[in-house]
Design a protein around this motif. Structure first.
Motif, PDB file in Angstrom:
ATOM      1  N   UNK A   6      -5.496   9.811 -16.073  1.00 31.06           N
ATOM      2  CA  UNK A   6      -5.329   8.375 -16.284  1.00 31.06           C
ATOM      3  C   UNK A   6      -4.616   7.735 -15.096  1.00 31.06           C
ATOM      4  N   UNK A   7      -5.301   6.793 -14.454  1.00 26.97           N
ATOM      5  CA  UNK A   7      -4.716   5.940 -13.420  1.00 26.97           C
ATOM      6  C   UNK A   7      -4.984   4.524 -13.910  1.00 26.97           C
ATOM      7  N   UNK A  51      -4.102   3.031   2.159  1.00 23.91           N
ATOM      8  CA  UNK A  51      -4.206   4.484   2.229  1.00 23.91           C
ATOM      9  C   UNK A  51      -2.849   5.193   2.257  1.00 23.91           C
ATOM     10  N   UNK A  52      -1.911   4.750   3.068  1.00 21.21           N
ATOM     11  CA  UNK A  52      -0.597   5.402   3.117  1.00 21.21           C
ATOM     12  C   UNK A  52       0.188   5.184   1.818  1.00 21.21           C
ATOM     13  N   UNK A  53       0.114   3.974   1.288  1.00 22.46           N
ATOM     14  CA  UNK A  53       0.820   3.661   0.053  1.00 22.46           C
ATOM     15  C   UNK A  53       0.301   4.517  -1.104  1.00 22.46           C
ATOM     16  N   UNK A  54      -1.007   4.731  -1.149  1.00 24.34           N
ATOM     17  CA  UNK A  54      -1.629   5.472  -2.243  1.00 24.34           C
ATOM     18  C   UNK A  54      -1.607   6.991  -2.046  1.00 24.34           C
ATOM     19  N   UNK A  55      -1.192   7.459  -0.877  1.00 27.81           N
ATOM     20  CA  UNK A  55      -1.233   8.892  -0.596  1.00 27.81           C
ATOM     21  C   UNK A  55      -0.527   9.756  -1.653  1.00 27.81           C
ATOM     22  N   UNK A  78      -8.142  -3.794  -5.183  1.00 31.47           N
ATOM     23  CA  UNK A  78      -8.287  -2.957  -3.991  1.00 31.47           C
ATOM     24  C   UNK A  78      -7.912  -1.514  -4.252  1.00 31.47           C
ATOM     25  N   UNK A  79      -6.845  -1.296  -5.011  1.00 30.82           N
ATOM     26  CA  UNK A  79      -6.414   0.061  -5.348  1.00 30.82           C
ATOM     27  C   UNK A  79      -7.452   0.739  -6.243  1.00 30.82           C
ATOM     28  N   UNK A  80      -8.041  -0.015  -7.152  1.00 31.16           N
ATOM     29  CA  UNK A  80      -9.089   0.526  -8.015  1.00 31.16           C
ATOM     30  C   UNK A  80     -10.286   0.947  -7.174  1.00 31.16           C
TER      31      UNK A  80
END
Length: 131
Positions: A6-7, A51-55, A78-80
């Motif tokens: 789950x995200x 990309x770096x934030x979501x790593x 955008x994150x989705x």
């Protein structure tokens, strides 16, 4: 047996949990640790790239997911998009929850109208890529 990872910006409802076990046939539902859930729920609007934030979340997903696991992905647009693409790349099955939206209108004194929305889970649907 497949897992549902789950995200998601919200807490799963009882109906969503029931549907995940019933229609998806998952054996386990896995939520991210609190720090990663907070990261997902508070995506800074000022970032140029994600990309770096979501790593950290991507690293966690890579460690726990195996091919064909379901990933419920809903949140900041955008994150989705980033994680749906990530899921396809890693041969996971990205899904989202479809809902039925009901508007309740209450007419108030002075001519104002208060509108409340209620969302009811209907089903999970696979994201479809165009390749």
């Amino acid at each position: 047996m497949k897992k549902l990872i789950v995200i998601f910006n919200h807490t799963l409802t009882a109906r969503q949990i029931e549907d995940a076990y019933g229609s998806l046939g998952v054996g386990d539902i896995i939520l991210p640790p609190d720090d990663l859930a907070d990261l997902w729920q508070q995506v800074p609007s000022g970032l140029e790239k994600l990309d770096e934030y979501m790593r950290p979340l991507a690293d966690w997903l890579t460690k726990i997911a195996i091919e064909s696991d379901y990933v419920l992905i809903q949140g900041e647009f955008g994150a989705t998009f980033y994680f749906v693409s990530f899921a396809f790349k890693h041969r996971l099955v990205p899904i989202y929850s479809t809902t039925r939206r009901e508007a309740l209108e209450e007419y108030l004194p002075g001519g104002e109208v208060e509108v409340k929305h209620r969302f009811r889970h209907v089903r999970f649907r696979k994201y479809q890529g165009v390749f």
